[in-house]
Design a protein around this motif. Sequence first.
Motif, PDB file in Angstrom:
ATOM      1  N   VAL A  69       0.812  -1.207   0.000  1.00 30.07           N
ATOM      2  CA  VAL A  69       0.000   0.000   0.000  1.00 30.07           C
ATOM      3  C   VAL A  69       0.850   1.264   0.000  1.00 30.07           C
ATOM      4  O   VAL A  69       0.526   2.247  -0.692  1.00 30.07           O
ATOM      5  CB  VAL A  69      -0.972   0.001   1.202  1.00 30.07           C
ATOM      6  CG1 VAL A  69      -0.213   0.052   2.527  1.00 30.07           C
ATOM      7  CG2 VAL A  69      -1.947   1.178   1.110  1.00 30.07           C
ATOM      8  N   LEU A  70       1.954   1.261   0.752  1.00 31.03           N
ATOM      9  CA  LEU A  70       2.792   2.464   0.795  1.00 31.03           C
ATOM     10  C   LEU A  70       3.491   2.696  -0.542  1.00 31.03           C
ATOM     11  O   LEU A  70       3.616   3.832  -1.001  1.00 31.03           O
ATOM     12  CB  LEU A  70       3.818   2.350   1.930  1.00 31.03           C
ATOM     13  CG  LEU A  70       3.243   2.307   3.352  1.00 31.03           C
ATOM     14  CD1 LEU A  70       4.367   2.158   4.376  1.00 31.03           C
ATOM     15  CD2 LEU A  70       2.420   3.562   3.648  1.00 31.03           C
ATOM     16  N   ASN A  72       2.449   1.843  -3.457  1.00 28.92           N
ATOM     17  CA  ASN A  72       1.499   2.190  -4.522  1.00 28.92           C
ATOM     18  C   ASN A  72       0.695   3.447  -4.219  1.00 28.92           C
ATOM     19  O   ASN A  72      -0.097   3.892  -5.060  1.00 28.92           O
ATOM     20  CB  ASN A  72       0.516   1.024  -4.733  1.00 28.92           C
ATOM     21  CG  ASN A  72       1.215  -0.238  -5.208  1.00 28.92           C
ATOM     22  OD1 ASN A  72       2.214  -0.164  -5.922  1.00 28.92           O
ATOM     23  ND2 ASN A  72       0.691  -1.387  -4.815  1.00 28.92           N
ATOM     24  N   PHE A  73       0.881   4.015  -3.030  1.00 32.65           N
ATOM     25  CA  PHE A  73       0.020   5.106  -2.589  1.00 32.65           C
ATOM     26  C   PHE A  73       0.051   6.290  -3.544  1.00 32.65           C
ATOM     27  O   PHE A  73      -1.004   6.821  -3.943  1.00 32.65           O
ATOM     28  CB  PHE A  73       0.436   5.562  -1.187  1.00 32.65           C
ATOM     29  CG  PHE A  73      -0.396   6.678  -0.636  1.00 32.65           C
ATOM     30  CD1 PHE A  73      -1.676   6.447  -0.173  1.00 32.65           C
ATOM     31  CD2 PHE A  73       0.101   7.980  -0.598  1.00 32.65           C
ATOM     32  CE1 PHE A  73      -2.456   7.483   0.334  1.00 32.65           C
ATOM     33  CE2 PHE A  73      -0.672   9.019  -0.090  1.00 32.65           C
ATOM     34  CZ  PHE A  73      -1.952   8.769   0.370  1.00 32.65           C
ATOM     35  N   GLN A  82      -8.511   5.919  -6.416  1.00 33.87           N
ATOM     36  CA  GLN A  82      -8.387   6.791  -5.244  1.00 33.87           C
ATOM     37  C   GLN A  82      -9.619   6.719  -4.341  1.00 33.87           C
ATOM     38  O   GLN A  82      -9.500   6.606  -3.123  1.00 33.87           O
ATOM     39  CB  GLN A  82      -8.170   8.242  -5.681  1.00 33.87           C
ATOM     40  CG  GLN A  82      -8.151   9.227  -4.505  1.00 33.87           C
ATOM     41  CD  GLN A  82      -7.979  10.666  -4.946  1.00 33.87           C
ATOM     42  OE1 GLN A  82      -6.983  10.999  -5.567  1.00 33.87           O
ATOM     43  NE2 GLN A  82      -8.958  11.518  -4.636  1.00 33.87           N
ATOM     44  N   MET A  85      -9.752   3.505  -2.397  1.00 34.21           N
ATOM     45  CA  MET A  85      -8.733   3.525  -1.350  1.00 34.21           C
ATOM     46  C   MET A  85      -9.190   4.373  -0.168  1.00 34.21           C
ATOM     47  O   MET A  85      -9.073   3.959   0.994  1.00 34.21           O
ATOM     48  CB  MET A  85      -7.418   4.079  -1.899  1.00 34.21           C
ATOM     49  CG  MET A  85      -6.322   4.228  -0.855  1.00 34.21           C
ATOM     50  SD  MET A  85      -4.835   5.031  -1.514  1.00 34.21           S
ATOM     51  CE  MET A  85      -5.453   6.716  -1.757  1.00 34.21           C
ATOM     52  N   MET A 126      -7.779   9.126   2.899  1.00 36.46           N
ATOM     53  CA  MET A 126      -6.502   8.977   2.195  1.00 36.46           C
ATOM     54  C   MET A 126      -5.342   8.713   3.158  1.00 36.46           C
ATOM     55  O   MET A 126      -4.405   7.976   2.833  1.00 36.46           O
ATOM     56  CB  MET A 126      -6.198  10.247   1.385  1.00 36.46           C
ATOM     57  CG  MET A 126      -7.118  10.480   0.220  1.00 36.46           C
ATOM     58  SD  MET A 126      -6.643  11.988  -0.672  1.00 36.46           S
ATOM     59  CE  MET A 126      -8.032  12.165  -1.767  1.00 36.46           C
ATOM     60  N   PRO A 129      -4.764   4.666   5.055  1.00 35.70           N
ATOM     61  CA  PRO A 129      -3.870   3.591   4.591  1.00 35.70           C
ATOM     62  C   PRO A 129      -2.391   3.894   4.812  1.00 35.70           C
ATOM     63  O   PRO A 129      -1.582   2.970   4.944  1.00 35.70           O
ATOM     64  CB  PRO A 129      -4.192   3.483   3.095  1.00 35.70           C
ATOM     65  CG  PRO A 129      -4.855   4.757   2.728  1.00 35.70           C
ATOM     66  CD  PRO A 129      -5.580   5.208   3.955  1.00 35.70           C
ATOM     67  N   VAL A 130      -2.035   5.183   4.882  1.00 30.54           N
ATOM     68  CA  VAL A 130      -0.637   5.539   5.153  1.00 30.54           C
ATOM     69  C   VAL A 130      -0.291   5.204   6.608  1.00 30.54           C
ATOM     70  O   VAL A 130       0.722   4.564   6.893  1.00 30.54           O
ATOM     71  CB  VAL A 130      -0.381   7.035   4.872  1.00 30.54           C
ATOM     72  CG1 VAL A 130       1.058   7.399   5.237  1.00 30.54           C
ATOM     73  CG2 VAL A 130      -0.635   7.347   3.407  1.00 30.54           C
TER      74      VAL A 130
END
Length: 388
Positions: A69-70, A72-73, A82, A85, A126, A129-130
């Motif tokens: 995930v990081l 491909n963010f 987007q 996500m 947004m 996920p980070v």
Amino acid sequence: MNLVSTIMQFLAPAIINRIAGSLGLGQGLAGKAIAAAIPAILAALAGSANRSGGAQQLSSVLGQQDPGVLGNFANMLGGPGQKTMADNGLSSLSSLLGGSSTNVIAGAVGKFAGIDSAQSGALMGMLAPVVLGQLAQTQRTSRLDANGLANLLNGQKDNIAAAMPAGFSNLLEGTGVLDAVSTRSQSTAHTTATAQTTTAHTTSRPAETTGSGFDFSRWLVPAALAVLGLYLLNTYGCDRVDRVSEPTTPPAATEPAASGPTATPDTTPTPTAVAPPTPSNPASVTELTSMTTKALGSLTTALGGITDEATAKAALPSLQDIARQIDGVKTAAAVLPSEAKTPIAQLVAGTLPSIVAAVERATGIPGAGAIITPVLEPMVANLGALAK
């Protein structure tokens, strides 16, 4: 490890710019909102992990995170994936924190940064996920179970509290979101009040120890005075000496007049009378970190309010004051050994990308750059030095 700094370093100016573009925001506003949202989310997760079954639930959610995930963010931002996500991220946060807490954070972030509820809600989705992706990566790398994950977040409380922008935590008071990181703040306030009642004793005799522990309360006020003294000496010292008034009381008649110049009583504060910051004095580092946090929060707010030449002129006095604060922190930190500067360096390094982005935005506004650039350029250079 400082989770806030690690996450903020991942959110480089290029990524913040893409987030801003996808939300229809200026980069400065997006950076201001992100700087508030990240520590708030981590504080809420720390509180959730401390509740019964909370750590196990968090561990389960992290186990379901996409390992890529990081990586491909950045590519997801502005693309067809987007919305999915962001929706999934918001759903994950709501399952961990509860929908009400998630909405409370989004509302506070929106109010603090001056963006609408739809934008702040999408931003939370947004950023989820980070934050969760970084936690999942740390959990895998360190092979943490649910209890280890809870301990990790508990160990981050000081970093989370220090990263809160000035004024933002007030918007979350009484909501329960910051309960996990507020205990230390209350304890520190109590310690400060206790130390103030014994200042006369602590400044006249060395601190006592019990076993091998350091008596924190005896040196808290002297250390804070040392930092403040260094700042005042650096900023106002020379002017103060020039303005010391001559004594008006003539010499006693029974004493002969001195043949040399009449001595003028020295009323200038002497900050060197108090011990300077040392590795064994954690209060000094805590005070500097607090000063830095407030200065960075004020700087973010001031930059976010610059939209044209008129607002740049209006913001100039505040920017000049912030520049003096940062210069004072740099001067005071210079007496610390390198290992004691780490908390300050991590704090500045974590927020510097968004600060630089906000500076670039503000100085690029027609008519504003010529007004604020002479103040901002040396200020950013000082922040760069503090971040090392």
